[in-house]
Every structure is written in C-alpha cells, then in structure tokens.
Design an enzyme around this catalytic site. Structure first.
Site, PDB file in Angstrom:
ATOM      1  CB  THR A 197      -0.916   0.296   0.893  1.00 21.33           C
ATOM      2  OG1 THR A 197      -2.075  -1.208   1.095  1.00 21.33           O
ATOM      3  CG2 THR A 197      -2.232   0.889   0.947  1.00 21.33           C
ATOM      4  CG  HIS A 198       4.295   1.074   1.690  1.00 26.89           C
ATOM      5  ND1 HIS A 198       5.800  -0.206   2.081  1.00 26.89           N
ATOM      6  CD2 HIS A 198       3.547   0.814   2.437  1.00 26.89           C
ATOM      7  CE1 HIS A 198       5.323  -0.261   3.672  1.00 26.89           C
ATOM      8  NE2 HIS A 198       3.921   0.108   3.646  1.00 26.89           N
ATOM      9  CG  LEU A 199       0.178   3.678  -4.012  1.00 26.75           C
ATOM     10  CD1 LEU A 199      -1.946   3.702  -3.855  1.00 26.75           C
ATOM     11  CD2 LEU A 199       0.148   2.722  -5.056  1.00 26.75           C
TER      12      LEU A 199
END
Lengths: 234, 592
Positions: B518-520
């Site tokens: 989820t590390h956008l």
C-alpha cells in the site's frame, strides 16, 4: 489433547443460559450468540440463499477442492457450504464493498475483475453453468458424478477454457476456491472450520494471540492446540 | 446564514492529519478534522477477541477503503483504457478514524539521507548521463539534517522500538551501520528476533552483510508517550497489518495522538464527512474552506477556514487537488504541470525458503514492525556504476503473523496444484516449515507514469475517479532482480531445503490483482522548483499558499523503506514551519 473436554462443558453451560439476561451479560457480544446458533444448527442447516441442488453442488465441489484425506476432513464435513451460504447474506455476498458502477468494459486480465456481477450473481449463474456443462458432458448433475469426473470439471474450469453462460469458468472457479478455503480456515463463528479441524491441520492456534514465550524457540513447534473466538478448543 | 468558520480544517484522520491537528491546536488554533470513514476506537471494535478474526479483519477488509463509494481506474500505458479498481487487491488504503495508520504493520524507518537528494547524489557519483531517458529523478529539497529533530520527535510519539547505531556521533550499538546519526536513542529497546529473523541475521552476517533489527512502532515494553498516551507491551500475537491492535502495542493515531486531542476544546473530529472539494477564491490562489458531504444524511456543508491541510491517503490528496483546481494538472505529453507528476510505488517481491521438516517457523507468531534486515543493497550503499540502475532495496525477514486464510488462498500455483490433496500436503509443509524473505525496494518516477482524472468513471458523489497510469520499468526490474539474486546464498546458509525466488520480469506489467504493497507515493511532490513539484519544501502548495498537503504524495521517488516514518517526520517538519513562520505572516514560505 486434554483441553477438548472444555468444549461440551462450555457449550452446555452457555446453552443453559441462552435467552436469559445472564446469557447476554456473559456473552458481551452478539458473536457468542451467533457461534452457539451455528453449532446447534450445524447438523441441520437450512440454506437461505442457495436451493438444495445448489447447496449439494457446493458440498460436492468444496469436498473436491479440499478433500477429506489423511490430513483433515474435507470441505463438506468442515461446513464450507454453510459458510458460503451465510456469506451470501452479508455485505460481501451483495458486493457492497466492490465498485459496481458501469460502464463494464473488459480489458487485460491484469487490470482486474470487470464483470457486473456480485458474489451472489456469480454463484447463481456459475453453478447453473457448471450443471449444464456436467449434464452435457457426463449426463448427470455435478454432485452425482464420481470424484474423478468432478475433478475433471474443476480442472477444466480452472484452466479457463470454458465459459459458463455470462461467467468465465475461471472466474467462477476462483470465487469458489477462495470461499472454500475461507470456509475451511475462518473462525467457526461463520459456519465452517467445524471442530477447528482446518486449524488443527495447519497447527494454527486460532484466537490464542499471545506468543510472548514462543518468539524464538529455535524451531520447536508451538505446543498448544487452537481455540476459537467462542472458546471452543480442539 | 454565514458559513461556520474555524482557523484550520484538516482533511483525513490518519497520521498526517492527527499530527497536524495536534500541532495546530498546541499553537492555539481551532481545528476541525474531517474523516470520510467511521469513528474507530480500539477499546470497542479493536477489543479481544473480535479484533483477531482473520475473516472479518484482513480478508473482508474491515478497516479499508470502501470502493463502492470511491476508487481509482488503472492502466499500464497511456494508449490503454484505464479500468476501475473494483476489488481491493494490489493496494489497501485505509478508511475511518486512524486511516492507514490504524491498519499498518508498524515498520517505522527514518530515511536513507541520500534518498532525499537522490538526483544530486547519482549525478555526483555517476554523472548526468547515468539517469535513464524519461526518468524524473528529483531531490526532495530537504536534507536529513533538516528533518532529524522531527524523526526524533515522531519516534517519541510512536513509542518506537529499535537499536541505534550512532547517537550524537558515537557508535552505541548493533544497529544499522548505514543509518545516519541520531540526536537520541530509540525510546524503547529493540524487539526480539523471531526464530526466522534470527537465522537470517546469522546467515547475513556470515555472508559479510550488516543485519539490523527493523525499527518497530510496536512497543517492546509499556510506554507513555510525549502526549501522555499509553501503550502496552507487544506479545507477538501477529494481528498487526489489517487489524487494530488489541494490546495498544502498535502505534496508531487512535492510540498515540487522538486520546490527547479529543480532550482539547479547540479540536473537533467529524467522521463520515467526505470532502468533495477545497473551495478557492476567484483568483484560485487562496482557499476559503472546504465543502463536505455527510455520508449518512447526504447533506452538503461548507466550512470556512484560514488554513486547509490535506492529510488524506496519498492518491486521495492528489484527487482533491485535481477536483478543486489547486495547481496545474500534469500533462505527460507537453511535460508541463505538476499535480499528478511523479506517481510512484515500490518494487516488492517476496521469496520463500523452506527449512527441514524438523524445523517449525511458527509463522503465526509475529509483530508487524519487527524483523531483521540488511541495507547493503539499499539506497546509495553500494556501487551502482557497473550495474547501471538507480535505486535499491533493503532485504528482510519480517515475520508479521501469517494467518491461515492468507496462507491457503496464496498457496500453490507456478506449476504446483492449487487444490486437492497434493495441494493440502504442500500447504501444510509451507505453513509449518517455511519463511519469507522480501526485497522491499525503490521505484523511480517516469514521465509517462502519472495520475490524472478519468474521463469515464465517477465516484458515488458524481466526481471523476482518479486515473493511474502505472507499470514496471526496466531500471526498477533490473534493480529488483539484482537484489533478489543476493538472497539465494543467504537462504542456502539458513539451511534451505527448497526456495522460490520471486522477482519482477521484463514484459510483465503491473498486476492489480495481487497484493504488493500500500506504499503508494508521489503525485503531489515536494521540491525546489514550482515547474517540477506541486509543493515547496514545507509541503505548501506553490499555487494556493494556505493549503499544505501532507503525506507520501510528497515523495519524488518511491524509497526502499516503508513510508510512515518519513510521512510523520514531514508532518512535524511542515507543522513546525507553519507554527514558527507561516502563522505570523501567512503567505508563501518560499517565493516561486
């Protein structure tokens, strides 16, 4: 394991209180009530979403995807069909957390699911499609076929060469596989994983959730069996 | 009737929003925080045993964004039609009070200093020509020295457990030799190594690498933080990522900041409030407030404010800027505009190592932030010259608590059965006797990888969805493959009987169906030049100076480290400059 003794004791204790103020105070959670209801109903579960033919398909198919063998009971005995039927009545079954606005346009597989169907639709249409396929190729409904024939059908669906009406066979297969494994391994609160047999198979201790003393035991197995959210042990 | 006026509005109740709310109320401002999701309190819905239910938690995704209301569309290349992200899979933004800060794992890094000046660093070492055509390599405009006091402050709020290497210039412990100097030690002692992490530590050390314990915002002991908020000791229950920690051991806005804020009369939190737009004056250079929809009553309300802080999830911040008309949208063809530019991700691949059947890895035991890593192939810690790529990747064993549904649905494939008795045999063996080793790497920015508004699909409120144009590029694929190749000898030394080394491959586009991370990041980045960044070095919009945009949207590149520590430091950094400079004389903190 000696802790198994706790199970009927706890259940009969809670059943004795069922419906009383003490029960609700002792329970402190609607999930206790649900869990007890599930246990009581396990033997005589009446599907609410699926009809009996569809339900028999789910029992048969889940028992091939997750067969009974030397490792554990199969999907049927574990209550997978009941689990899926109950899931169909939740927001998940209605696809309430999926983006379901059109237009619906198909694209490359890696861009993800693009059909206008929620899980309830996928099952209704998918099961009908498999039954049509089974009758055409084997002359019988899926549940009446031999295990080896059922496996042939599941293999064809997984391989992606069959279309089940509006539903690609592969899409239905993945939905069924995912929900079957959820039913095997979710807390028994939801109707599957009966007797915690899914967790016993994997050595997963369930709701114990305290491993302060087992962070590093040099590769020794965790020694205590599973417990469910409702307190059932195995 | 006039609109209600407050000094500051904060959009989003995650880490960025909670930090800004705390800082601004301390400065005496009245603050309204708008959160589009539900109220979430650990003592109620996070309580044992309901919270440790895999189906309800990580599988049905209780704490995550409800896509039926709002999602994004995704395509790999500019010539494709982007299609809606209809089911949560590749990435999992949070929703509700606490945001992604409630469901995260707790890996709490600082930053590799050279990642903040990556363009300068690469050019100094290898020359301008080393940067591939089409790569928008940029500096942040801040240095590690600028941010150090704010990393320090955040760790004392989060109750971070770790082992330092260097404090005030002196080597003090067995921490990461590549990590920069610290003004003080971690507030809590290091987390224990799980068995899997301990054998990785030994093997990595024997191979000549420099293993260290991951810094974890999982409390190794009881802790009372800067704000008087209390944490309990982590017991390695394994319910971190995807869950609200029933032990109050994992830092979250809900546990570490909001209990203090909620007592402050200057602060109010409105849940179920979906912000539709930031309202601008006719010059489009000043925000007058925001308009939000109460998602329960469907009633629209406008609030007026002097200062607007966007603290929503990375891409939601970018979406709000685009639909509000803050700054100029990025156009990849003319290479103009900044909002949507430098959209980045991370290159994460998980390899699996099987140990003999007499060895049990007990993968359900774990803590989300704990583990052992090496940085020998991260950032600029190794010579890129002969390798010809930019970026790097830590490698780690981060046993975070593997649950049975996740293990079972992910098992099989790649030529092995995905159902049936042979599948069951393999699943049991994998669950009991294997461990994962991840390469958790950087992702560079490219001219044709960006965010804009979708021309077709709309959210439940009638606004266009955000469109992502994203795929893996050669530079990042080669970086990932190089780092993964370093795992094999270490895994052999750990006693592997079998391994499945997973890396990116040329020609395989980004797949939205598989969870990666989820590390956008990026899309509204910070920098020194208003032509190439949407925000200045204080995370202030170059175009609308009373709007600050706080989050991983500010990262010009995706870094190898998990982003939360950097987001928290940037939040405290921006808050510090708002408090000490901006509030005295509102206006641009940097002249364009």
């Amino acid at each position: 394991m000696e802790l198994t003794l706790n199970r009927p004791l706890r259940r009969s204790f809670m059943k004795g209180l069922l419906g009383t103020t003490s029960f609700w105070m002792a329970a402190g959670s609607t999930q206790w009530a649900e869990a007890l209801a599930a246990e009581t109903a396990a033997q005589s579960y009446q599907p609410a979403f699926f009809d009996m033919k569809e339900y028999q398909f789910l029992e048969a198919a889940s028992d091939r995807l997750f067969p009974s063998d030397h490792n554990s009971p199969g999907g049927k005995a574990l209550g997978v069909a009941e689990f899926i039927d109950r899931q169909m009545q939740t927001p998940y079954g209605h696809g309430e957390n999926w983006y379901m606005s059109g237009p619906f346009q198909q694209g490359p597989a890696n861009l993800g699911y693009q059909l206008p169907f929620v899980p309830r639709d996928l099952y209704r249409k998918g099961i009908a499609g498999v039954e049509t396929y089974a009758r055409q190729h084997y002359g019988k409904e899926f549940a009446a076929l031999a295990a080896v024939q059922q496996d042939e059908i599941l293999t064809v669906l997984e391989g992606g060469s069959v279309q089940l009406g509006e539903i690609p066979g592969r899409v239905f297969f993945e939905q069924l596989r995912t929900n079957t494994l959820e039913g095997v391994f979710a807390d028994p609160l939801y109707g599957g994983n009966r007797g915690l047999a899914g967790w016993v198979m994997l050595g997963f201790p369930g709701a114990r959730a305290d491993f302060m003393d087992w962070v590093n035991q040099e590769g020794a197995p965790y020694p205590i069996g599973p417990v469910s959210i409702s307190g059932e042990t195995a | 009737m006039g609109k209600k006026h407050v000094d500051a509005i904060i959009v989003g109740a995650g880490w960025a929003g909670a930090i800004l709310a705390k800082e601004l109320t301390e400065a005496g401002l009245s603050v309204v925080m708008l959160e589009r999701g539900a109220e979430r309190t650990t003592q109620i819905e996070g309580a044992y045993p309901d919270s440790i239910d895999e189906l309800r938690g990580a599988v049905r995704k209780r704490l995550f964004q409800n896509l039926s209301q709002s999602t994004v569309t995704i395509r790999n290349t500019m010539d494709q039609t982007a299609l809606p992200y209809r089911q949560l899979s590749a990435f999992l933004p949070g929703e509700g009070v606490g945001g992604a800060g409630l469901h995260w794992s707790g890996v709490h890094f600082r930053v590799a200093p050279e990642d903040l000046r990556l363009r300068s660093s690469v050019v100094e070492r290898y020359g301008e020509k080393f940067i591939p055509e089409g790569m928008n390599l940029q500096d942040y405009g801040v240095t590690y020295e600028d941010l150090e006091p704010f990393f320090d402050k955040a760790e004392k709020v989060f109750g971070t457990s770790g082992e330092a290497y260097k404090v005030q210039g002196k080597i003090v412990g067995n921490g990461n030799v590549f990590s920069p100097d610290r003004s003080s030690d971690f507030p809590l002692p290091v987390m224990k190594d799980t068995f899997s992490a301990s054998i990785f530590r030994d093997a990595a050390k024997n191979a000549g690498y420099h293993p260290y314990a991951l810094p974890a915002a999982n409390a190794s002991r009881q802790y009372t933080n800067t704000y008087g908020c209390q944490m309990g000791p982590c017991n390695f229950c394994g319910y971190c990522s995807g869950y609200d920690c029933y032990l109050y051991s994992k830092a979250s806005p809900n546990v570490n900041i909001l209990p203090a804020l909620r007592q402050d009369p200057r602060f109010s939190l409105i849940p179920n409030a979906h912000v539709l737009r930031v309202d601008l004056d006719s010059t489009k250079t000043k925000a007058t407030g925001v308009t939000y929809l109460d998602t329960k009553t469907r009633k629209e309300t406008s609030l007026s404010a002097d200062l607007v802080i966007l603290g929503a999830f990375q891409f939601n911040n970018v979406h709000l800027m685009l639909v509000s008309g803050i700054g100029k949208p990025y156009d990849p063809v003319s290479n103009t505009g900044t909002v949507g530019r430098n959209f980045v991700y991370q290159t994460i691949t998980s390899s699996r190592v099987w140990l003999p059947s007499s060895t049990y890895t007990n993968q359900f035991v774990g803590a989300g932030g704990a583990g052992v890593a090496i940085d020998d192939f991260n950032s600029m810690n190794f010579d890129h010259g002969p390798l010809g790529f930019v970026g790097g990747s830590p490698v780690w064993v981060n046993q975070a608590g593997m649950k049975p549904i996740a293990a079972a649905t992910g098992a099989g494939g790649g030529g092995t059965p995905r159902w049936g008795s042979a599948y069951k045999d393999a699943l049991i063996n994998t669950y009991k006797h294997s461990l994962g080793i991840d390469a958790h790497g950087s992702n560079m920015a490219y001219r044709d990888v960006y965010l804009d508004l979708d021309p077709t699909w709309k959210d439940a409120y009638g606004q266009p969805l955000l469109r992502m144009t994203f795929t893996w590029k050669d530079n990042d694929i080669r970086m990932n493959q190089y780092v993964v190749s370093k795992i094999e000898p270490v895994a052999r030394a750990m006693g592997a009987t079998k391994m499945n080394l997973v890396h990116l491959n040329p020609g395989q586009p980004f797949d939205t169906r598989k969870y990666q991370t989820t590390h956008l990041g990026g899309g509204a980045i910070m920098g020194e030049n208003p032509q190439t960044s949407a925000l200045n070095r204080y995370l202030q919009s170059w175009d609308v100076s009373n709007v600050f945009v706080i989050g991983s949207n500010a990262f010009p590149q995706g870094m190898g480290y998990n982003p939360t520590g950097m987001v928290a430091a940037l939040a405290y950094w921006a808050a510090h400059h708002i408090r000490t400079t901006y509030l005295k004389s509102p206006g641009p903190l940097v002249q364009a």
